[in-house]
Design a protein around this motif. Sequence first.
Motif: not given
Lengths: 344, 495
Positions: A130-131, A135-138, A221, A226, B301-306, B309, B325, B330-331
């Motif tokens: 988190g810190s 990015p991306g999936q978890r 990056t 999933k 698609d529960y992903g996060t993107s740069r 963010m 930041s 968590r994101s």
Amino acid sequence: MRIKKEAVVIGGGPAGMSAAASLAERGITDIVLLEKENRLGGVLSQCIHDGFGLVYYGKNYTGPEYSALYQEKIIENNIECITEATVLSVKAHETTRYYSVITVQVPAGTIEFETKAVILATGCRERGRGSIGIPGQRPSGIYTAGTAQAMINLMNYMPGKNVVIVGSGDIGLIMARRITLEGGRIICVVEKEALPGGLRRNILQCLEDYGIPLLTRATVTNIYGKERVTGVEISRLDEEGNIIQGSSSSYDCDTIILSVGLIPEDGMIETPHEGIFLCGNALYVHDLVDDVSLEGQIVAGQVENYLHALASGEEPGETRYAYPGIHTMRRKRGDILRRKKRPL
Amino acid sequence: MKRFDILIIGAGAVGNAIAREITKNNAAANVGILEKEPDTAFGISGRNSGVLHAGFNNRAGSLMAKLCVQGSEGFEKEAGELGISFKRTGKLVIARHEEDLPKLDKLKEQGETNGTRGLKIIDRTDFQKHNYDGIGIAALWSGMTGIFDPFEYTIALAETSAANGTSYYFGRQVTAIETAEADQGMRPDGKNGEERFIVTARNRKNGETEQFASQFLINSAGLYSDEICRMAGIHDYRIYPCRGEYHILDKKLSGSLELPVYPVPNEKEGGLGVHLTPTIHGNIMIGPSAEYFSEGQEREDYGTSREVMDVLIREGAELFPGIQSKDCIRSFAGVRPKLTSKTQGGYSDFVIGESEKVPGLIELVGIESPGLTSSIPIAKMVYSILKDRIPHNTGTHKEVQDRLKQRKGSQKMICLCESITEETVLEAYDKILKIGAIPTIKGIKNRARVTMGSCQGSFCTTQIIELLAKKRDLDPFELTWNGFESHLFTGRVRE
């Protein structure tokens, strides 16, 4: 009912054990050592690699061996230890700012200590995903290096087989070797800076000896998968740390291990007051356990002065500082606070 | 084949609330729920701001406005019955420029038409009085807005409805729906069946196919509600998934924000704009973004993107200077099941009611924000459609209230960040089994808050696994991160 003590040491890792043993050796025996786990040793218990004690003992111990040296001192000095004891709060005494009241959770309930001095030897924790904002999936399969180390060395479980390590901190490097030795494959170690973060000896012994690639000025990056991790995207960074467009490539992996920094666990004091002493990684993150042990002794000396001043009715003087370690260490060894990074 | 009077597809807040409403009022009703995830609250019910909306953002006369106001008004009582925490914090919609001021008036007017109480326009000098000292020249104060934990709420609904006799089937993905002609009973097994629906589902745990028969079918499938409709022969709806990403900030910043703070919403955008919300547990959340998915993109698609963010931090810092930041722990992301496309923008209305084409099928489509707030009124609305058409009412269930019972197990701390004891973790595990869900680290997290603190599980994950192995005889290879193939380990180090 409050249990009265001369000093309470919070944390039974190398710093706390050294401080408690040193207090006892100075004749301060009305003390208690509090440990949240069910055994002493702290992180040393899972550090089964060697390299501990080279500087001050001239010997090459493993983590558990080094820990045993200090556990023996605790036993020899008959120091009271409470394991499975989690400190809930450290507050100033209601009537005097020189005393602390510590509330401790044990499996059966809570207990309270009233003490003149508190040594915080609470170590550090690992920075997580988190810190640093990956990015991306978890999916599953993303662990900090320390968690992965505990899984392998304490629990007998392999966290993964095809691993990308993010960050070149020492635990990450050591885990690169450990996983390789247990039949896993390290795809690469990714470091966002131009120079690796870990000790030079770990770069040589954990990466180069095993032919593990180290990508500097690079970062993860994206994370794919999933349910379980299936891959990562790694991108190159320019000198300012910005992602270079078009430099990204994807790698298959089932595990991501993060070794991206440690944060001192020093947030326990709610009200700043007198008689609080920090040592070890709770003060700042050390490279060597040898320095941590030394600092435990130094802080015990400061507690001795503090108690002496209180007993004789003097102002406790210089030792009122909440961060005695910094003052002392700066005077003694200017280079200990910041490691000098050298090119490979 | 398993047979039910009522079969619900989707164990989110809405599905659970409907099951609870039916079983609470009618002890004779035989209710089943199919959920494709291993546990409740794994989908969009648990992926939102956790805000109880007051109803001023919704178009006057819409179902959204009506049900949202009802949900808001009655929430103290419901939270009390469910034994969950809830705080009516109030909320501010901040005007930053002169041109925002008419929009505030418009929102207030709309809210008042909708029946939202406690709205007033305040100017900057009154910000402090409302616990806010950030930017802005004026604001709309909404006294009825509140915050709660969407996991705790959705799980509590499932627990009460399970205790009332609802049968939960987790890990069941619906693959086909057969419907009988109107007014004609279906006789799938040649016996005296009169179920109108036969639902086929794949058990994701073992890959087997199972069938469920029921008289009524309730489609509370959220993001997939249009697909479920299509399986039943209704091709009227299309969901446009629109992702919203969030950051969660460390608790060391807690106390610096006591109430949700929103910008004036942009009407074309499919959301309420990036806002700051304190959670009931003391973290601050920044988000959500609004990103429509392209056609063919995976819905969940529960992903996060740069890019997003970075934008969230920037926009969050505009409302609340000083956010960085590095304060994020968590994101995460949620996805809105919208009925309006990107080009249409804005909001459609909830679709709630019995299908004309397929009698007995209750459609719940486009249940996006304020769906969480509206979930209990939605359930009441659905129950009113069904209540005279299901087996006779033989009594009501007294809601089981064991959520606040005395603690007596091991008080050893397992999570230092959130001060969670062994006993709480074991209790969470037992509650997962009690509703028939599949144990996962995520399910334990959602119930007990372990791994949600600033260390994000780096200390406690291994301890949770060991505790469950020791005290509940759970094989660590059986426990997964969030179900099915999300294994924690790839094997033993040594046999």
